[in-house]
Motif scaffolding. Structure first.
Motif, PDB file in Angstrom:
ATOM      1  N   VAL A 295      -9.757  20.101   2.381  1.00 32.28           N
ATOM      2  CA  VAL A 295      -9.612  18.687   2.047  1.00 32.28           C
ATOM      3  C   VAL A 295      -8.788  18.012   3.142  1.00 32.28           C
ATOM      4  CG1 VAL A 295      -8.662  17.052   0.353  1.00 32.28           C
ATOM      5  CG2 VAL A 295      -9.712  19.200  -0.435  1.00 32.28           C
ATOM      6  N   TYR A 296      -9.377  17.027   3.784  1.00 33.89           N
ATOM      7  CA  TYR A 296      -8.666  16.208   4.770  1.00 33.89           C
ATOM      8  C   TYR A 296      -8.582  14.819   4.154  1.00 33.89           C
ATOM      9  CZ  TYR A 296      -9.812  20.008   7.982  1.00 33.89           C
ATOM     10  OH  TYR A 296      -9.920  21.240   8.578  1.00 33.89           O
ATOM     11  N   VAL A 297      -7.385  14.422   3.763  1.00 29.10           N
ATOM     12  CA  VAL A 297      -7.294  13.166   3.007  1.00 29.10           C
ATOM     13  C   VAL A 297      -6.198  12.234   3.531  1.00 29.10           C
ATOM     14  CG1 VAL A 297      -5.875  14.211   1.163  1.00 29.10           C
ATOM     15  CG2 VAL A 297      -7.228  12.169   0.663  1.00 29.10           C
ATOM     16  N   VAL A 298      -6.555  10.977   3.589  1.00 30.99           N
ATOM     17  CA  VAL A 298      -5.611   9.914   3.930  1.00 30.99           C
ATOM     18  C   VAL A 298      -5.332   9.177   2.632  1.00 30.99           C
ATOM     19  CG1 VAL A 298      -5.243   7.827   5.326  1.00 30.99           C
ATOM     20  CG2 VAL A 298      -6.722   9.673   6.187  1.00 30.99           C
ATOM     21  N   TYR A 299      -4.055   8.969   2.328  1.00 28.27           N
ATOM     22  CA  TYR A 299      -3.740   8.219   1.114  1.00 28.27           C
ATOM     23  C   TYR A 299      -2.430   7.468   1.333  1.00 28.27           C
ATOM     24  CZ  TYR A 299      -0.571  12.106   0.031  1.00 28.27           C
ATOM     25  OH  TYR A 299       0.434  13.042   0.086  1.00 28.27           O
ATOM     26  N   TYR A 300      -2.069   6.675   0.358  1.00 28.47           N
ATOM     27  CA  TYR A 300      -0.890   5.823   0.515  1.00 28.47           C
ATOM     28  C   TYR A 300       0.134   6.198  -0.549  1.00 28.47           C
ATOM     29  CZ  TYR A 300      -3.741   3.440   3.840  1.00 28.47           C
ATOM     30  OH  TYR A 300      -4.517   3.182   4.932  1.00 28.47           O
ATOM     31  N   ASP A 301       1.235   6.737  -0.063  1.00 29.34           N
ATOM     32  CA  ASP A 301       2.273   7.252  -0.937  1.00 29.34           C
ATOM     33  C   ASP A 301       3.026   6.091  -1.583  1.00 29.34           C
ATOM     34  OD1 ASP A 301       3.695   9.248  -2.099  1.00 29.34           O
ATOM     35  OD2 ASP A 301       5.018   9.595  -0.395  1.00 29.34           O
ATOM     36  N   ASP A 302       2.900   6.004  -2.879  1.00 30.59           N
ATOM     37  CA  ASP A 302       3.595   4.965  -3.624  1.00 30.59           C
ATOM     38  C   ASP A 302       5.080   5.295  -3.666  1.00 30.59           C
ATOM     39  OD1 ASP A 302       4.779   3.589  -5.918  1.00 30.59           O
ATOM     40  OD2 ASP A 302       2.723   2.975  -6.356  1.00 30.59           O
ATOM     41  N   LEU A 303       5.923   4.349  -3.228  1.00 29.73           N
ATOM     42  CA  LEU A 303       7.364   4.611  -3.172  1.00 29.73           C
ATOM     43  C   LEU A 303       7.905   4.904  -4.567  1.00 29.73           C
ATOM     44  CD1 LEU A 303       8.356   1.845  -0.603  1.00 29.73           C
ATOM     45  CD2 LEU A 303       8.114   4.303  -0.209  1.00 29.73           C
ATOM     46  N   HIS A 304       7.356   4.189  -5.558  1.00 32.65           N
ATOM     47  CA  HIS A 304       7.775   4.404  -6.942  1.00 32.65           C
ATOM     48  C   HIS A 304       7.388   5.814  -7.404  1.00 32.65           C
ATOM     49  CE1 HIS A 304       8.546   3.803 -11.151  1.00 32.65           C
ATOM     50  NE2 HIS A 304       7.283   4.078 -11.440  1.00 32.65           N
TER      51      HIS A 304
ATOM     52  N   LEU B 288       0.821  -1.214   0.000  1.00 33.64           N
ATOM     53  CA  LEU B 288       0.000   0.000   0.000  1.00 33.64           C
ATOM     54  C   LEU B 288       0.855   1.264   0.000  1.00 33.64           C
ATOM     55  CD1 LEU B 288      -3.033  -0.417   2.417  1.00 33.64           C
ATOM     56  CD2 LEU B 288      -3.081   0.082  -0.013  1.00 33.64           C
ATOM     57  N   GLY B 289       2.101   1.172   0.430  1.00 30.62           N
ATOM     58  CA  GLY B 289       2.936   2.358   0.559  1.00 30.62           C
ATOM     59  C   GLY B 289       2.780   2.965   1.945  1.00 30.62           C
ATOM     60  N   ILE B 290       3.353   4.158   2.105  1.00 32.38           N
ATOM     61  CA  ILE B 290       3.347   4.806   3.419  1.00 32.38           C
ATOM     62  C   ILE B 290       2.087   5.651   3.557  1.00 32.38           C
ATOM     63  CG2 ILE B 290       4.560   6.501   4.865  1.00 32.38           C
ATOM     64  CD1 ILE B 290       7.105   5.613   3.109  1.00 32.38           C
ATOM     65  N   GLN B 291       1.374   5.478   4.667  1.00 36.24           N
ATOM     66  CA  GLN B 291       0.146   6.258   4.858  1.00 36.24           C
ATOM     67  C   GLN B 291       0.471   7.717   5.147  1.00 36.24           C
ATOM     68  OE1 GLN B 291      -2.618   6.512   8.366  1.00 36.24           O
ATOM     69  NE2 GLN B 291      -3.760   4.979   7.203  1.00 36.24           N
ATOM     70  N   LYS B 292      -0.208   8.609   4.404  1.00 35.26           N
ATOM     71  CA  LYS B 292      -0.043  10.055   4.622  1.00 35.26           C
ATOM     72  C   LYS B 292      -1.403  10.609   5.004  1.00 35.26           C
ATOM     73  CE  LYS B 292       4.214  10.751   2.817  1.00 35.26           C
ATOM     74  NZ  LYS B 292       4.890  11.525   1.804  1.00 35.26           N
ATOM     75  N   ARG B 293      -1.403  11.608   5.878  1.00 37.41           N
ATOM     76  CA  ARG B 293      -2.648  12.286   6.258  1.00 37.41           C
ATOM     77  C   ARG B 293      -2.386  13.775   6.115  1.00 37.41           C
ATOM     78  NH1 ARG B 293      -1.356   8.613  10.068  1.00 37.41           N
ATOM     79  NH2 ARG B 293      -0.577  10.237  11.428  1.00 37.41           N
ATOM     80  N   ILE B 294      -3.062  14.402   5.151  1.00 37.76           N
ATOM     81  CA  ILE B 294      -2.799  15.827   4.926  1.00 37.76           C
ATOM     82  C   ILE B 294      -4.098  16.623   4.872  1.00 37.76           C
ATOM     83  CG2 ILE B 294      -0.600  15.470   3.727  1.00 37.76           C
ATOM     84  CD1 ILE B 294      -2.131  16.040   1.076  1.00 37.76           C
ATOM     85  N   HIS B 295      -3.962  17.915   5.168  1.00 39.17           N
ATOM     86  CA  HIS B 295      -5.066  18.868   5.021  1.00 39.17           C
ATOM     87  C   HIS B 295      -4.576  19.992   4.121  1.00 39.17           C
ATOM     88  CE1 HIS B 295      -6.738  22.850   6.536  1.00 39.17           C
ATOM     89  NE2 HIS B 295      -7.689  22.324   5.807  1.00 39.17           N
TER      90      HIS B 295
ATOM     91  N   THR C  86      -7.041   8.816  -7.330  1.00 36.41           N
ATOM     92  CA  THR C  86      -6.097   8.218  -8.278  1.00 36.41           C
ATOM     93  C   THR C  86      -4.819   9.049  -8.279  1.00 36.41           C
ATOM     94  OG1 THR C  86      -6.850   9.540 -10.159  1.00 36.41           O
ATOM     95  CG2 THR C  86      -7.962   7.412  -9.808  1.00 36.41           C
ATOM     96  N   GLY C  87      -3.783   8.523  -8.918  1.00 31.04           N
ATOM     97  CA  GLY C  87      -2.499   9.229  -8.997  1.00 31.04           C
ATOM     98  C   GLY C  87      -1.863   9.272  -7.625  1.00 31.04           C
ATOM     99  N   VAL C  88      -1.434  10.456  -7.199  1.00 34.86           N
ATOM    100  CA  VAL C  88      -0.854  10.625  -5.866  1.00 34.86           C
ATOM    101  C   VAL C  88      -1.836  10.121  -4.805  1.00 34.86           C
ATOM    102  CG1 VAL C  88      -0.162  12.359  -4.147  1.00 34.86           C
ATOM    103  CG2 VAL C  88       0.621  12.576  -6.522  1.00 34.86           C
ATOM    104  N   PHE C  89      -3.127  10.337  -5.053  1.00 33.80           N
ATOM    105  CA  PHE C  89      -4.168  10.012  -4.067  1.00 33.80           C
ATOM    106  C   PHE C  89      -4.722   8.592  -4.193  1.00 33.80           C
ATOM    107  CE2 PHE C  89      -4.747  14.766  -4.318  1.00 33.80           C
ATOM    108  CZ  PHE C  89      -4.164  15.020  -3.088  1.00 33.80           C
ATOM    109  N   GLN C  90      -3.899   7.664  -4.620  1.00 35.02           N
ATOM    110  CA  GLN C  90      -4.390   6.291  -4.735  1.00 35.02           C
ATOM    111  C   GLN C  90      -4.854   5.780  -3.362  1.00 35.02           C
ATOM    112  OE1 GLN C  90      -1.289   3.625  -5.895  1.00 35.02           O
ATOM    113  NE2 GLN C  90       0.206   4.505  -4.491  1.00 35.02           N
ATOM    114  N   TYR C  91      -5.908   5.022  -3.367  1.00 31.93           N
ATOM    115  CA  TYR C  91      -6.527   4.421  -2.169  1.00 31.93           C
ATOM    116  C   TYR C  91      -6.960   5.474  -1.143  1.00 31.93           C
ATOM    117  CZ  TYR C  91      -3.660   0.882  -4.352  1.00 31.93           C
ATOM    118  OH  TYR C  91      -3.052   0.086  -5.262  1.00 31.93           O
TER     119      TYR C  91
END
Ligand SMILES: *[C@@H]1O[C@H](CO)[C@@H](O)[C@H](O)[C@H]1NC(C)=O
Ligand SMILES: *[C@@H]1O[C@H](CO)[C@@H](O)[C@H](O)[C@H]1NC(C)=O
Ligand SMILES: *[C@@H]1O[C@H](CO)[C@@H](O)[C@H](O)[C@H]1NC(C)=O
Length: 188
Positions: A174-183, A35-42, A146-151
């Motif tokens: 925008v309060y979003v949790v997503y998974y940063d793809d290492l690639h 899944l990659g690293i979980q990020k939480r941003i606003h 999608t893209g940076v905001f996958q999952y």
């Protein structure tokens, strides 16, 4: 009563047949993925909707002429900017529809996609669905990306900044949790 040897062997033949059929049609799982690293941003962006003029962004496709605009449907392709000012940096578009769903008050069911075509989140989208009433304040669900905001998942909090017959500007928090793809982060 025990079944006869004949029907019992027929049953076994059928069982073997269906087991083989199931094995042949089962979908193979080929691999797992990280899944990659979980990020939480606003972050805050601004929704710019125009009703009048050549650059209008919204069209009413169904007008039922009922109380509280019940049954009406709008389609919109609005502009997303960094700030509330019309000249502030363009980030992308907000594309979606408004379904007027109440017979007792002005309420819309609003599915929309934030389409980032410039800036930090270029080529990424966030899909949002939720309810909007006449107050202009709302909290809606981010259901994917999608893209940076996958999952992605999260929430969108909105508040009207300015409203007139010609234009509407709304702050989008925008309060979003997503998974940063290492690639993806390696090539960014
Ligand atoms: C919206 O824009 C189109 C295309 O420029 C134009 O034909 C139409 O009259 C505009 N509508 C309004 C309400 O200004
Ligand atoms: C819908 O139709 C009514 C009656 O013709 C009109 O008064 C109203 O402005 C229309 N609403 C929209 C959003 O086009
Ligand atoms: C975004 O998509 C465009 C068109 O496919 C491409 O040319 C561009 O390199 C992409 N940018 C990034 C940062 O992925």
């Amino acid at each position: 009563m025990a079944s006869s040897p004949h029907s019992s062997s027929l049953f076994h033949h059928l069982l073997v047949f269906f087991l083989l059929l199931a094995a042949a049609t089962a979908f193979p799982v080929t691999s797992e993925f990280e899944l990659g690293i979980q990020k939480r941003i606003h972050f805050r962006v601004y929704f710019h909707e125009t009703f009048i003029g050549p650059d209008n962004t919204t069209v009413t496709v169904v007008n039922m002429s009922l109380p509280y605009t019940f049954g009406n449907i709008e389609i919109y392709d609005t502009v997303l900017r960094v700030g509330p000012d019309e000249s502030s940096t363009f980030l992308g578009r907000v594309q979606g529809a408004g379904f007027h769903v109440s017979m007792r008050e002005e309420v819309m069911l609003v599915p929309l996609v934030l389409v980032f075509t410039a800036g930090k989140f270029v080529n990424s989208t966030l899909t949002v669905i939720g309810r909007l009433d006449a107050s202009g304040k709302s909290e809606r669900a981010i259901v994917g990306g999608t893209g940076v905001f996958q999952y992605a998942w999260g929430k969108l909090v909105t508040e009207t900044v300015t409203a007139s017959v010609a234009k509407l500007v709304v702050a989008y928090d925008v309060y979003v949790v997503y998974y940063d793809d290492l690639h993806l982060s390696a090539i960014a």
